[in-house]
Design a protein around this motif. Structure first.
Motif, PDB file in Angstrom:
ATOM      1  N   THR A  34       0.821  -1.211   0.000  1.00 47.17           N
ATOM      2  CA  THR A  34       0.000   0.000   0.000  1.00 47.17           C
ATOM      3  C   THR A  34       0.857   1.264   0.000  1.00 47.17           C
ATOM      4  O   THR A  34       0.427   2.301  -0.510  1.00 47.17           O
ATOM      5  CB  THR A  34      -0.955   0.012   1.203  1.00 47.17           C
ATOM      6  OG1 THR A  34      -0.212  -0.121   2.405  1.00 47.17           O
ATOM      7  CG2 THR A  34      -1.979  -1.098   1.091  1.00 47.17           C
ATOM      8  N   ALA A  35       2.070   1.210   0.538  1.00 46.18           N
ATOM      9  CA  ALA A  35       2.944   2.387   0.575  1.00 46.18           C
ATOM     10  C   ALA A  35       3.645   2.629  -0.757  1.00 46.18           C
ATOM     11  O   ALA A  35       3.982   3.771  -1.078  1.00 46.18           O
ATOM     12  CB  ALA A  35       3.983   2.226   1.682  1.00 46.18           C
ATOM     13  N   ASP A  36       3.862   1.596  -1.533  1.00 39.44           N
ATOM     14  CA  ASP A  36       4.568   1.738  -2.807  1.00 39.44           C
ATOM     15  C   ASP A  36       3.607   2.302  -3.857  1.00 39.44           C
ATOM     16  O   ASP A  36       2.500   1.799  -4.014  1.00 39.44           O
ATOM     17  CB  ASP A  36       5.105   0.379  -3.261  1.00 39.44           C
ATOM     18  CG  ASP A  36       6.105   0.493  -4.397  1.00 39.44           C
ATOM     19  OD1 ASP A  36       5.733   1.014  -5.464  1.00 39.44           O
ATOM     20  OD2 ASP A  36       7.248   0.062  -4.209  1.00 39.44           O
ATOM     21  N   LYS A  50       8.880  -2.809  -6.057  1.00 39.14           N
ATOM     22  CA  LYS A  50       9.902  -3.619  -5.392  1.00 39.14           C
ATOM     23  C   LYS A  50       9.473  -3.904  -3.953  1.00 39.14           C
ATOM     24  O   LYS A  50      10.042  -3.381  -2.996  1.00 39.14           O
ATOM     25  CB  LYS A  50      11.250  -2.908  -5.420  1.00 39.14           C
ATOM     26  CG  LYS A  50      11.831  -2.830  -6.808  1.00 39.14           C
ATOM     27  CD  LYS A  50      13.234  -2.273  -6.782  1.00 39.14           C
ATOM     28  CE  LYS A  50      13.829  -2.337  -8.171  1.00 39.14           C
ATOM     29  NZ  LYS A  50      15.242  -2.016  -8.195  1.00 39.14           N
ATOM     30  N   VAL A  51       8.458  -4.728  -3.823  1.00 37.09           N
ATOM     31  CA  VAL A  51       7.887  -5.026  -2.503  1.00 37.09           C
ATOM     32  C   VAL A  51       7.987  -6.514  -2.163  1.00 37.09           C
ATOM     33  O   VAL A  51       7.510  -6.941  -1.117  1.00 37.09           O
ATOM     34  CB  VAL A  51       6.410  -4.585  -2.433  1.00 37.09           C
ATOM     35  CG1 VAL A  51       6.296  -3.071  -2.597  1.00 37.09           C
ATOM     36  CG2 VAL A  51       5.566  -5.306  -3.459  1.00 37.09           C
ATOM     37  N   TRP A  52       8.598  -7.321  -3.030  1.00 38.55           N
ATOM     38  CA  TRP A  52       8.662  -8.760  -2.823  1.00 38.55           C
ATOM     39  C   TRP A  52      10.075  -9.179  -2.446  1.00 38.55           C
ATOM     40  O   TRP A  52      11.046  -8.648  -2.966  1.00 38.55           O
ATOM     41  CB  TRP A  52       8.244  -9.509  -4.094  1.00 38.55           C
ATOM     42  CG  TRP A  52       6.837  -9.218  -4.477  1.00 38.55           C
ATOM     43  CD1 TRP A  52       6.411  -8.289  -5.373  1.00 38.55           C
ATOM     44  CD2 TRP A  52       5.675  -9.827  -3.948  1.00 38.55           C
ATOM     45  NE1 TRP A  52       5.050  -8.291  -5.443  1.00 38.55           N
ATOM     46  CE2 TRP A  52       4.569  -9.235  -4.574  1.00 38.55           C
ATOM     47  CE3 TRP A  52       5.448 -10.829  -3.003  1.00 38.55           C
ATOM     48  CZ2 TRP A  52       3.257  -9.603  -4.294  1.00 38.55           C
ATOM     49  CZ3 TRP A  52       4.152 -11.206  -2.722  1.00 38.55           C
ATOM     50  CH2 TRP A  52       3.073 -10.590  -3.361  1.00 38.55           C
ATOM     51  N   ARG A  53      10.161 -10.129  -1.542  1.00 37.25           N
ATOM     52  CA  ARG A  53      11.453 -10.697  -1.163  1.00 37.25           C
ATOM     53  C   ARG A  53      11.342 -12.207  -1.254  1.00 37.25           C
ATOM     54  O   ARG A  53      10.437 -12.814  -0.694  1.00 37.25           O
ATOM     55  CB  ARG A  53      11.838 -10.306   0.264  1.00 37.25           C
ATOM     56  CG  ARG A  53      13.226 -10.791   0.656  1.00 37.25           C
ATOM     57  CD  ARG A  53      13.641 -10.295   2.019  1.00 37.25           C
ATOM     58  NE  ARG A  53      12.922 -10.945   3.092  1.00 37.25           N
ATOM     59  CZ  ARG A  53      13.247 -12.134   3.617  1.00 37.25           C
ATOM     60  NH1 ARG A  53      14.270 -12.801   3.140  1.00 37.25           N
ATOM     61  NH2 ARG A  53      12.545 -12.654   4.593  1.00 37.25           N
ATOM     62  N   ARG A  54      12.252 -12.796  -1.998  1.00 29.66           N
ATOM     63  CA  ARG A  54      12.270 -14.257  -2.085  1.00 29.66           C
ATOM     64  C   ARG A  54      12.998 -14.806  -0.874  1.00 29.66           C
ATOM     65  O   ARG A  54      14.053 -14.294  -0.481  1.00 29.66           O
ATOM     66  CB  ARG A  54      12.981 -14.700  -3.356  1.00 29.66           C
ATOM     67  CG  ARG A  54      12.951 -16.215  -3.518  1.00 29.66           C
ATOM     68  CD  ARG A  54      13.197 -16.591  -4.915  1.00 29.66           C
ATOM     69  NE  ARG A  54      13.238 -18.027  -5.077  1.00 29.66           N
ATOM     70  CZ  ARG A  54      13.365 -18.609  -6.243  1.00 29.66           C
ATOM     71  NH1 ARG A  54      13.432 -17.885  -7.330  1.00 29.66           N
ATOM     72  NH2 ARG A  54      13.397 -19.913  -6.329  1.00 29.66           N
TER      73      ARG A  54
END
Length: 181
Positions: free
Chosen positions: A99-101, A108-112
């Protein structure tokens, strides 16, 4: 009752062997290959009151699921590539991050799991250290092996007694075919 479009004979045979046959299908169609090694990815979106709470949940998931998402090293010297064919890609994010992006889930909100940086979903699911790196490193290893074999062959090449020059390939082949005694 058997699922629609299910083969009744196969369902009956499975039940005889003690296998559970579900009454519904989870996947109604076959999806095309993604071009990525590994299984279908899982995405977890965490939420919570505090950032520490969300981070703790992600850390616990990462510790519990490591054996499922971590790939294995390819065999061979000098190869650092990872085999992800038996790995389940798991990506995580926080609802607050999405929601902030400004780009939302496309940002760029995903981390594997197993990595430290936040990436786009496509980049997080990519395996830059997988098959593509293996192909490059395996080719480099083959070239190095050929160079070592060529150097070893040159070290064994005989030298002419009179002038000290090394035999040509033709002369060396002739000597091997018709050795003098």
């Amino acid at each position: 009752m058997v699922a629609p479009k299910a083969d009744k004979a196969k369902a009956h045979a499975a039940r005889r062997h003690g296998v559970a046959v579900h009454d519904f299908r989870l996947w109604s169609r076959i999806y095309p290959p993604t071009g990525r090694e590994g299984y279908v990815p899982f995405a977890f979106v965490f939420t919570g009151r505090t950032k520490a709470q969300r981070a703790s949940r992600m850390r616990r998931l990462e510790q519990a699921a490591r054996s499922y998402f971590a790939g294995t090293q390819y065999a061979g010297g000098g190869i650092t590539a990872v085999d992800y064919h038996q790995a389940v890609p798991v990506v995580v994010t926080e609802l607050e991050r999405i929601t902030a992006d400004p780009k939302g889930a496309a940002g760029k909100v995903w981390r594997r799991l197993g990595r430290d940086e936040w990436q786009t979903l496509t980049d997080a699911l990519d395996n830059p250290d997988g098959d593509r790196l293996y192909v490059v490193q395996a080719e480099q290893a083959r070239k190095r092996q050929k160079e070592r074999e060529a150097a070893a062959r040159e070290a064994q090449r005989p030298v002419r007694r009179r002038c000290g020059m090394k035999f040509t390939d033709d002369r060396w082949q002739t000597v091997h075919l018709f050795p003098t005694q």
